[in-house]
Design a protein around this motif. Sequence first.
Motif, PDB file in Angstrom:
ATOM      1  N   LYS A   5       0.834  -1.197   0.000  1.00  0.00           N
ATOM      2  CA  LYS A   5       0.000   0.000   0.000  1.00  0.00           C
ATOM      3  C   LYS A   5       0.871   1.250   0.000  1.00  0.00           C
ATOM      4  O   LYS A   5       2.002   1.246   0.479  1.00  0.00           O
ATOM      5  CB  LYS A   5      -0.928   0.017   1.214  1.00  0.00           C
ATOM      6  N   SER A   6       0.331   2.323  -0.565  1.00  0.00           N
ATOM      7  CA  SER A   6       1.071   3.578  -0.612  1.00  0.00           C
ATOM      8  C   SER A   6       1.167   4.178   0.786  1.00  0.00           C
ATOM      9  O   SER A   6       0.159   4.311   1.487  1.00  0.00           O
ATOM     10  CB  SER A   6       0.365   4.558  -1.558  1.00  0.00           C
ATOM     11  N   LEU A   7       2.372   4.504   1.213  1.00  0.00           N
ATOM     12  CA  LEU A   7       2.590   5.084   2.534  1.00  0.00           C
ATOM     13  C   LEU A   7       2.514   6.601   2.460  1.00  0.00           C
ATOM     14  O   LEU A   7       2.918   7.217   1.462  1.00  0.00           O
ATOM     15  CB  LEU A   7       3.958   4.663   3.070  1.00  0.00           C
ATOM     16  N   LYS A   8       2.013   7.196   3.517  1.00  0.00           N
ATOM     17  CA  LYS A   8       1.940   8.659   3.588  1.00  0.00           C
ATOM     18  C   LYS A   8       3.228   9.176   4.215  1.00  0.00           C
ATOM     19  O   LYS A   8       3.566   8.820   5.346  1.00  0.00           O
ATOM     20  CB  LYS A   8       0.725   9.099   4.399  1.00  0.00           C
ATOM     21  N   ILE A   9       3.936  10.021   3.471  1.00  0.00           N
ATOM     22  CA  ILE A   9       5.237  10.529   3.896  1.00  0.00           C
ATOM     23  C   ILE A   9       5.150  12.035   4.124  1.00  0.00           C
ATOM     24  O   ILE A   9       4.677  12.779   3.258  1.00  0.00           O
ATOM     25  CB  ILE A   9       6.333  10.247   2.847  1.00  0.00           C
ATOM     26  N   THR A  10       5.610  12.473   5.284  1.00  0.00           N
ATOM     27  CA  THR A  10       5.675  13.898   5.599  1.00  0.00           C
ATOM     28  C   THR A  10       7.138  14.317   5.739  1.00  0.00           C
ATOM     29  O   THR A  10       7.878  13.749   6.541  1.00  0.00           O
ATOM     30  CB  THR A  10       4.935  14.212   6.911  1.00  0.00           C
ATOM     31  N   VAL A  11       7.543  15.279   4.957  1.00  0.00           N
ATOM     32  CA  VAL A  11       8.888  15.848   5.066  1.00  0.00           C
ATOM     33  C   VAL A  11       8.924  16.802   6.247  1.00  0.00           C
ATOM     34  O   VAL A  11       7.995  17.583   6.473  1.00  0.00           O
ATOM     35  CB  VAL A  11       9.270  16.610   3.783  1.00  0.00           C
ATOM     36  N   VAL A  12      10.008  16.759   7.021  1.00  0.00           N
ATOM     37  CA  VAL A  12      10.282  17.797   8.015  1.00  0.00           C
ATOM     38  C   VAL A  12      11.655  18.359   7.696  1.00  0.00           C
ATOM     39  O   VAL A  12      12.682  17.690   7.867  1.00  0.00           O
ATOM     40  CB  VAL A  12      10.248  17.247   9.457  1.00  0.00           C
ATOM     41  N   MET A  13      11.677  19.588   7.198  1.00  0.00           N
ATOM     42  CA  MET A  13      12.916  20.235   6.792  1.00  0.00           C
ATOM     43  C   MET A  13      13.184  21.448   7.683  1.00  0.00           C
ATOM     44  O   MET A  13      12.257  22.185   8.036  1.00  0.00           O
ATOM     45  CB  MET A  13      12.847  20.680   5.326  1.00  0.00           C
ATOM     46  N   VAL A  14      14.436  21.656   8.044  1.00  0.00           N
ATOM     47  CA  VAL A  14      14.833  22.803   8.866  1.00  0.00           C
ATOM     48  C   VAL A  14      15.693  23.737   8.020  1.00  0.00           C
ATOM     49  O   VAL A  14      16.597  23.287   7.305  1.00  0.00           O
ATOM     50  CB  VAL A  14      15.630  22.342  10.105  1.00  0.00           C
ATOM     51  N   THR A  15      15.419  25.034   8.106  1.00  0.00           N
ATOM     52  CA  THR A  15      16.193  26.002   7.333  1.00  0.00           C
ATOM     53  C   THR A  15      16.522  27.215   8.179  1.00  0.00           C
ATOM     54  O   THR A  15      15.835  27.521   9.165  1.00  0.00           O
ATOM     55  CB  THR A  15      15.416  26.428   6.066  1.00  0.00           C
ATOM     56  N   TYR A  16      17.581  27.915   7.768  1.00  0.00           N
ATOM     57  CA  TYR A  16      17.965  29.152   8.451  1.00  0.00           C
ATOM     58  C   TYR A  16      18.813  30.014   7.511  1.00  0.00           C
ATOM     59  O   TYR A  16      19.923  29.629   7.117  1.00  0.00           O
ATOM     60  CB  TYR A  16      18.762  28.846   9.720  1.00  0.00           C
ATOM     61  N   ASN A  17      18.254  31.170   7.114  1.00  0.00           N
ATOM     62  CA  ASN A  17      18.978  32.154   6.304  1.00  0.00           C
ATOM     63  C   ASN A  17      19.577  31.584   5.021  1.00  0.00           C
ATOM     64  O   ASN A  17      20.699  31.925   4.631  1.00  0.00           O
ATOM     65  CB  ASN A  17      20.081  32.816   7.134  1.00  0.00           C
ATOM     66  N   ARG A  18      18.808  30.734   4.351  1.00  0.00           N
ATOM     67  CA  ARG A  18      19.265  30.170   3.080  1.00  0.00           C
ATOM     68  C   ARG A  18      18.087  30.150   2.108  1.00  0.00           C
ATOM     69  O   ARG A  18      17.651  29.082   1.685  1.00  0.00           O
ATOM     70  CB  ARG A  18      19.801  28.752   3.269  1.00  0.00           C
ATOM     71  N   SER A  19      17.562  31.289   1.775  1.00  0.00           N
ATOM     72  CA  SER A  19      16.335  31.335   0.979  1.00  0.00           C
ATOM     73  C   SER A  19      16.508  30.665  -0.379  1.00  0.00           C
ATOM     74  O   SER A  19      15.619  29.925  -0.831  1.00  0.00           O
ATOM     75  CB  SER A  19      15.875  32.782   0.803  1.00  0.00           C
ATOM     76  N   LYS A  20      17.620  30.883  -1.047  1.00  0.00           N
ATOM     77  CA  LYS A  20      17.849  30.277  -2.366  1.00  0.00           C
ATOM     78  C   LYS A  20      18.037  28.766  -2.232  1.00  0.00           C
ATOM     79  O   LYS A  20      17.503  27.984  -3.018  1.00  0.00           O
ATOM     80  CB  LYS A  20      19.071  30.900  -3.040  1.00  0.00           C
ATOM     81  N   VAL A  21      18.792  28.371  -1.204  1.00  0.00           N
ATOM     82  CA  VAL A  21      19.066  26.947  -0.993  1.00  0.00           C
ATOM     83  C   VAL A  21      17.780  26.192  -0.680  1.00  0.00           C
ATOM     84  O   VAL A  21      17.522  25.119  -1.237  1.00  0.00           O
ATOM     85  CB  VAL A  21      20.103  26.765   0.140  1.00  0.00           C
TER      86      VAL A  21
END
Length: 287
Positions: free
Chosen positions: A2-18
């Motif tokens: 079955k298709s699993l539900k995946i949630t990304v958790v990403m952390v960022t700081y002062n890297r708008s382009k990145v």
Amino acid sequence: MKSLKITVVMVTYNRSKVVSEAIDCLQKQTYPLESIIIIDNCSTDDTLDVLSKRKSADPRIQFRMRSENGGYAAGLETGIIWGLSDFETDYFWMMDDDSYPIPDALELLVKGISSYEYDMLGLSGFKMTTTTKVTIEPQEEVQTVDYILIDNALVRKGVAEKVGAPNPDFFMMCEDYEYCLRIKKAGFKIGVMKNNHVNRLHLGSQKFSKATLWRGYYHSRNHMIILRQYFSWNMMIHYVLMQMKYLFGSFSAPDRFTRIKFRLIGIYHGLIGKKGKTLRPDTLKFQ
């Protein structure tokens, strides 16, 4: 399967382009993403404007801004707690903003963690010996390891519900190691698989830079905190040898005495149990 539900958790700081380029990589994944949670660690650039525009174009994107920069682990904790309470998911895909997964990265992770019944699966893994850590050369089949880098690791929701998120007390450095120790202590399985699916920029880790100076302090301090919490004689010997290696290696740096001083202070602060953000990365001042 079955298709699993995946949630990304990403952390960022002062890297708008990145972070914008990282979102591009997520949107190109061949395995569908349920949600994309982005935690901003109190950026002072135009990151929030960028995230607002990306959210308006993709309803899967949600973001929050923390009141202060509490480090990578604090950002992950904020995102995972939010994800557990407000999002329907089976797994969390944890990542920093300077890792760019190629389109089939998530598909391969899901296949690996489902086929081999692991609870957390990463792309870089290590075995710990008394004297050193050994990098495991990942294979197509999942291998059991002592700990993994949690950047781009997939962790089952049930693990986060039982043991929580990475510990914000570390601010930066070693949160991977402690989280894996905690997960294994709870009886869960950690594995690693072939790791050529992510382009890691490794921003801020250049040799003898300002970033590696303050990272050295947190590395010494946080490993000492871990040693005190999960003590064994093998871990003790490993810690002493590792710190000696870094201290002697500092002699080749142009700012050798500052680096040695910060590492020694880190060891002392770990011994007395200082936690959290105790050294400011921007000013290199203790607080």
